[in-house]
Design a protein around this motif. Structure first.
Motif, PDB file in Angstrom:
ATOM      1  N   ALA A 257     144.222 -24.488  32.938  1.00 31.57           N
ATOM      2  CA  ALA A 257     145.445 -25.098  33.592  1.00 31.57           C
ATOM      3  C   ALA A 257     146.631 -24.894  32.986  1.00 31.57           C
ATOM      4  O   ALA A 257     147.678 -24.736  33.404  1.00 31.57           O
ATOM      5  N   VAL A 258     146.554 -24.621  31.670  1.00 34.26           N
ATOM      6  CA  VAL A 258     147.679 -24.268  30.792  1.00 34.26           C
ATOM      7  C   VAL A 258     148.168 -22.937  31.070  1.00 34.26           C
ATOM      8  O   VAL A 258     149.575 -22.905  31.109  1.00 34.26           O
TER       9      VAL A 258
ATOM     10  N   VAL B 188     140.867 -27.149  31.101  1.00 43.25           N
ATOM     11  CA  VAL B 188     142.210 -27.507  30.467  1.00 43.25           C
ATOM     12  C   VAL B 188     143.038 -26.338  30.084  1.00 43.25           C
ATOM     13  O   VAL B 188     143.998 -26.155  30.134  1.00 43.25           O
ATOM     14  N   SER B 189     142.329 -25.284  29.224  1.00 36.33           N
ATOM     15  CA  SER B 189     142.816 -24.281  29.034  1.00 36.33           C
ATOM     16  C   SER B 189     143.252 -23.288  30.174  1.00 36.33           C
ATOM     17  O   SER B 189     144.307 -22.769  30.037  1.00 36.33           O
TER      18      SER B 189
ATOM     19  N   PHE C  44     134.962 -28.677  30.624  1.00 41.17           N
ATOM     20  CA  PHE C  44     136.302 -29.580  30.545  1.00 41.17           C
ATOM     21  C   PHE C  44     137.429 -28.627  29.538  1.00 41.17           C
ATOM     22  O   PHE C  44     138.407 -28.775  30.214  1.00 41.17           O
ATOM     23  N   LYS C  45     136.802 -28.285  28.585  1.00 46.24           N
ATOM     24  CA  LYS C  45     137.644 -27.702  27.723  1.00 46.24           C
ATOM     25  C   LYS C  45     138.606 -26.389  28.313  1.00 46.24           C
ATOM     26  O   LYS C  45     139.447 -26.108  28.251  1.00 46.24           O
TER      27      LYS C  45
END
Length: 414
Positions: free
Chosen positions: A372-373, A369-370, A365-366
């Motif tokens: 997607a950024v 998110v990374s 999940f982390k």
């Protein structure tokens, strides 16, 4: 069932070398006869197939394989597990195919892309008829490897004979995607004849199916989070940069994946033994095995990187016109494969066998998110090179998180 790791690994590597040679023949040939755009379409079909197979697998390749590994010699338990896993997979396959059919009716795709998407969905039936997880748990991955090799050789022969232009895109995709399905049908016959395992309707129950599905959910939900920066990458490249860019990206990626094929057999061969060693609490032996695997993977990665630096552009230019672009992408992708190899060790040979699968989804999940950024600005400013670079960054984050978790829990020190 006694398993000789050295013999199994050696046999797998003999087969795997053949599996490496075949793509080195087929990828340049298909890129040449189909052209960059239609090679990109073929890569789109393969991406859909990978995603569908992933859904139908539902994490059973780890959790169910572990269940088989710790129940070797207990035929009734293995039959029960096999029957319920297959039952769940049949349900998942049905959902996938129906979903893709309706999706093809409502989204704006060309006729060819719609057909390729449906073909990708149908190809996921191979996940059912070829139970890789069963043979991984039994420590007999060579059975699967040999059969897949035979069908891939026949597929290659038919491709060389039949595929002559981009008009043959559907035939080319069918020969590429459906060969594992043919291998699976043959494997089912072999399993029945040798009585390796039995599918028994009487062993299927809602409670057992729900239980094994819950056990696999940690693996599935964790791996599901990786889809964004793995199997969905070709689809993102197609949407943002087009079929031609996807053809270039996929050409380099398929060459880089040859390196991963060198990692996989050793991990597969060690998995069953590692599971048993964790059950016995024999961490000293586990540490020795893992260290040897780590050193071997590092040597392979360094050789591949140095080889590409000095010879990559020249060799690729013999088969592909945009050799410089491919060689530059390969430098990034080889580093990625090296980092992924460490992740394979940490996940497949430590975290999952030790029973800490629940932690995977937190890390993924982390990572998602990374990803997607950074993905949009990287793909916007650097194109396919930005996509490749984003994967390196994400995989480094993943390895760091897993390493810290293993140290914190002292998994290898107990």
């Amino acid at each position: 069932m006694s398993v000789n790791i050295k013999r199994e690994t050696a046999y797998l590597y003999v087969v795997q070398i053949s599996n490496i040679i075949l793509p080195l023949i087929m990828v340049p040939y298909l890129a040449h006869v189909l052209g960059l755009d239609f090679f990109g379409k073929l890569s789109f079909a393969q991406a859909v197939s990978y995603i569908c197979i992933f859904i139908v697998d539902f994490g059973f390749n780890f959790s169910a394989a572990r269940g088989i590994g710790i129940n070797i010699g207990k035929n009734k338990e293995i039959d029960k597990l096999y029957s319920n896993v297959q039952f769940v997979k049949i349900i998942l396959f049905s959902i996938v195919v129906v979903f893709l059919f309706f999706l093809s009716l409502f989204i704006n795709l060309s006729v060819i892309d719609s057909k390729l998407m449906l073909l990708g969905g149908i190809s996921s039936l191979s996940s059912i008829v070829m139970p890789v997880w069963l043979f991984q748990g039994l420590g007999r991955n060579s059975y699967v490897a040999v059969l897949n090799l035979i069908t891939r050789v026949f597929s290659m022969v038919f491709i060389l004979l039949l595929i002559k232009s981009d008009a043959d895109i559907i035939t080319a995709s069918s020969l590429q995607l459906l060969s594992p399905l043919v291998a699976g049908v043959i494997m089912q016959y072999f399993m029945i004849k040798k009585e390796i395992v039995r599918f028994k309707v009487k062993d299927i129950s809602v409670s057992n199916s729900v239980t094994i599905t819950k056990d696999s959910f940690h693996n599935f939900s964790a791996s599901f989070l990786t889809l964004g920066f793995t199997y969905f990458n070709p689809i993102l490249v197609k949407l943002f940069l087009g079929d031609s860019a996807l053809g270039l990206y996929s050409f380099a990626e398929k060459l880089a994946n040859v390196l991963r094929q060198l990692y996989i057999p050793l991990v597969q061969a060690c998995f069953s033994k590692i599971c048993i060693l964790f059950q016995e609490g024999n961490t000293p032996i586990i540490r020795k095995i893992i260290l040897k695997v780590f050193v071997f993977f590092t040597i392979l990665t360094v050789i591949a990187y140095v080889g590409n630096v000095f010879l990559g552009d020249f060799i690729i230019s013999l088969f592909f016109s945009q050799s410089a672009s491919v060689s530059q992408l390969l430098l990034i992708m080889i580093i990625t494969q090296g980092v992924i190899s460490y992740s394979m060790i940490l996940v497949n040979l430590i975290i999952i066998p030790a029973g800490f699968s629940f932690y995977l989804k937190r890390v993924y999940f982390k990572a998602l998110v990374s990803y997607a950024v950074v993905i949009y600005p990287l793909i916007h400013f650097f194109g396919v090179y930005g996509v490749a670079s984003s994967i390196v960054a994400v995989e480094i984050i993943i390895v760091a998180c897993f390493g810290l978790f293993i140290c914190k829990k002292k998994i290898l020190l107990n």
